[in-house]
Scaffold this active site. Sequence first.
Site, mmCIF file in Angstrom:
data_model
loop_
_atom_site.group_PDB
_atom_site.id
_atom_site.type_symbol
_atom_site.label_atom_id
_atom_site.label_comp_id
_atom_site.label_asym_id
_atom_site.label_seq_id
_atom_site.Cartn_x
_atom_site.Cartn_y
_atom_site.Cartn_z
ATOM 1 N N ASP A 207 0.752 -1.020 -0.002
ATOM 2 C CA ASP A 207 0.015 -0.094 0.098
ATOM 3 C C ASP A 207 0.896 1.233 0.006
ATOM 4 O OD1 ASP A 207 -2.312 1.732 -0.140
ATOM 5 O OD2 ASP A 207 -2.174 1.729 2.431
ATOM 6 N N GLY B 298 1.330 4.081 -4.947
ATOM 7 C CA GLY B 298 1.121 5.228 -5.301
ATOM 8 C C GLY B 298 2.675 6.001 -5.725
ATOM 9 N N ASP C 85 -8.116 -0.378 1.259
ATOM 10 C CA ASP C 85 -7.727 0.153 2.512
ATOM 11 C C ASP C 85 -8.718 -0.079 3.510
ATOM 12 O OD1 ASP C 85 -5.252 0.465 1.748
ATOM 13 O OD2 ASP C 85 -5.519 2.722 1.303
#
Length: 232
Positions: free
Chosen positions: A57, A61, A82
């Site tokens: 996670d 990005g 999430d």
Amino acid sequence: PFLNHLSTAPIMVSPVYFYYANLIGYTRVLLLATAFYNCYEDPMTFFLCYGISEVLDALDGHVARAYGQTSKFGAVLDMLTDRAATMMLMIVLSHFYTTRWITYCFLFLVTLDIVSHWAHMYSSMTRGLSSHKTIPVDNYQILQIYYNNRRVMGLLCVGNEGFWLALYLLQFTAHPLASLFMFVTAPLAAIKNFINLVQLAQAGKDLVALDDLARLEKKEEQRISKGTKLKR
């Protein structure tokens, strides 16, 4: 004619589905499915799979930006993964910690987590912001610090998830490190959930501001329309 065109057109699969960051998202979903399948009987498998999912996670990005593959689909996939992970972990914890007031805390926090993020994302989309992580300068300062400083966001997210994982591990081990980790991460989890509350309040405030603007514009249109009719 349009339907005929669809029936004869070749089936094209968008490359967005295969963006590297989105492939990481699919991997996270598989890891979480494996984790929760084993959550009651194999805590080590759960901990490893859940932990690896959280590490990924933190990477997706960066991968999306590095390869120029940011996408709305990826943002929603990341957000839903999430929220689902945190929600399912709290549900599991509510089976372990059965004292009524603790169960109520889990119910409140999981509801706050889902509702605040949904409201925040909806508010961001309605205002035409490029991302739910884009925080205008007139928003609450704590939100600006949280979303604009990736180190702060990372620390609080890790602390929040770490606190829930520590509570999980304490059901299977009495090791002092698990207790120490719980106490260290508890303040971070508290701050993260306070930010969820502020985020919900800000989303409501922003949506009401949009409603007020639409109401005033409608009044102005009615005033102009009425004035035009009187001139006639």
